[in-house]
Enzyme design. Structure first.
Site, PDB file in Angstrom:
ATOM      1  N   TYR A 257       0.916  -1.023  -0.116  1.00  0.00           N
ATOM      2  CA  TYR A 257       0.056   0.005  -0.120  1.00  0.00           C
ATOM      3  C   TYR A 257       0.817   1.381  -0.145  1.00  0.00           C
ATOM      4  O   TYR A 257       1.536   1.523   0.909  1.00  0.00           O
ATOM      5  CB  TYR A 257      -1.089   0.072   1.329  1.00  0.00           C
ATOM      6  CG  TYR A 257      -2.005   1.002   1.474  1.00  0.00           C
ATOM      7  CD1 TYR A 257      -2.135   1.947   0.376  1.00  0.00           C
ATOM      8  CD2 TYR A 257      -2.692   1.150   2.382  1.00  0.00           C
ATOM      9  CE1 TYR A 257      -3.232   2.868   0.441  1.00  0.00           C
ATOM     10  CE2 TYR A 257      -3.559   2.006   2.828  1.00  0.00           C
ATOM     11  CZ  TYR A 257      -3.970   3.018   1.608  1.00  0.00           C
ATOM     12  OH  TYR A 257      -4.929   3.937   1.624  1.00  0.00           O
TER      13      TYR A 257
ATOM     14  N   LYS B 271      -1.553  -0.998  -3.936  1.00  0.00           N
ATOM     15  CA  LYS B 271      -2.510  -0.162  -4.130  1.00  0.00           C
ATOM     16  C   LYS B 271      -1.840   1.205  -3.945  1.00  0.00           C
ATOM     17  O   LYS B 271      -1.223   1.559  -3.047  1.00  0.00           O
ATOM     18  CB  LYS B 271      -3.316  -0.308  -2.665  1.00  0.00           C
ATOM     19  CG  LYS B 271      -4.470   0.677  -2.735  1.00  0.00           C
ATOM     20  CD  LYS B 271      -5.222   0.687  -1.252  1.00  0.00           C
ATOM     21  CE  LYS B 271      -6.096   1.760  -1.159  1.00  0.00           C
ATOM     22  NZ  LYS B 271      -6.994   1.831   0.046  1.00  0.00           N
TER      23      LYS B 271
END
Length: 293
Positions: A133, A161
């Site tokens: 992330y 992400k």
């Protein structure tokens, strides 16, 4: 994992006072996601994971797994203390989940090698694929492209992400690690990032509009660009205060959760107005009616 192009970063509903999780509302939200075939991400920043006790997090994961939802489940992995994080991964090993969301370590601002060594420790412990992330606005540092290159051959490193706010970061990641999928982490950017090869979206907006967001992202992934301006305008209203304050307020307003409560240091008093959210909801539902006609 590759067949799931939309993951919903789920909120964690609380009771009125905020001292316990509202599992009835949580089940309602997750059932909606499963019925729409959206994957779910639990215990991320949208889920206020840092405000939950370890016991609450374990109980939540156990509860969700016992629901036996017909959808895929990703569990958030904190980026704070290495040994506590490894203990969390040990607990999750016994759960029927499908992936992890591993946040870039927060506050410490590690460099390329610090990030590489951190994620190597976590990936070695992981029993299912991991999505790293990149969230510099919260972590204080970006997930470096060289870190991604260093980790790209690890069998448990599946995706990223990207919530950097720029398409250029996606391009950099794809260049150094073409085998790693990159998901858009900002709802309003999915039209642009899909055009540059994003694998899909990890969405806040899908909490409120699961079927509409599913259809919108599907169209973006197929090369269409349906009413991007209206979409971006509506999505931005969900960030008129710190996430997930606006999302919870709207979920409560339309009757999907019992209470809009967030835990400190977040406060619902920081939300400027519910009317802006109601207008966004009307806009999104209008788009749904238009596409269904």
């Amino acid at each position: 994992m590759k067949s799931t192009f939309l993951w919903t970063a789920c909120v964690t509903p609380f009771n009125c006072s905020g001292d316990s999780i509202d599992y009835q509302s949580l089940q309602r939200l997750l059932t909606m996601q499963a019925e729409t075939e959206n994957g779910v991400v639990l215990l991320g920043s949208t889920g206020e994971s840092l405000s939950l006790t370890d016991s609450e997090k374990r109980t939540l994961v156990e509860f969700v797994c016992e629901l036996k939802l017909n959808t895929k489940i990703i569990i958030g992995v904190p980026g704070v203390n290495l040994y506590q994080t490894l203990e969390w991964l040990d607990f999750c090993k016994g759960m029927p989940i499908h992936g992890y969301l591993m946040t870039t370590p927060i506050y410490a601002k590690p460099g390329i090698m610090g990030q590489t060594l951190w994620f190597e420790k976590l990936l070695e412990k992981a029993h299912v694929p991991a999505m790293l992330y990149n969230i510099p606005s919260r972590a204080g540092v970006s997930l470096h492209a060289e870190t991604v290159r260093n980790l790209s051959s690890h069998e448990k490193f599946w995706a990223i992400k990207d919530s950097s706010g720029t398409v250029d970061t996606l391009t950099q990641y794809k260049k150094v690690a073409p085998n790693i999928e990159v998901f858009c982490g900002d709802d309003n950017m999915i039209p642009d990032m899909a055009a540059k090869g994003a694998a899909g979206l990890v969405s806040v907006a899908a909490n409120v509009w699961p079927s509409v967001v599913h259809e919108y992202v599907k169209q973006c992934m197929s090369g269409e660009n349906p009413q991007a301006d209206s979409w971006q305008q509506a999505c931005k209203t969900l960030f008129t205060a710190s996430n997930p304050i606006p999302t919870k307020a709207l979920l409560h307003d339309i009757g999907l959760i019992e209470h809009k409560t967030v835990r400190l240091p977040l406060s619902t008093e920081d939300l400027p107005s519910i009317e802006t959210l109601r207008q966004a909801n009307k806009m999104i539902l209008g788009w749904k009616e238009l596409t269904n006609s």
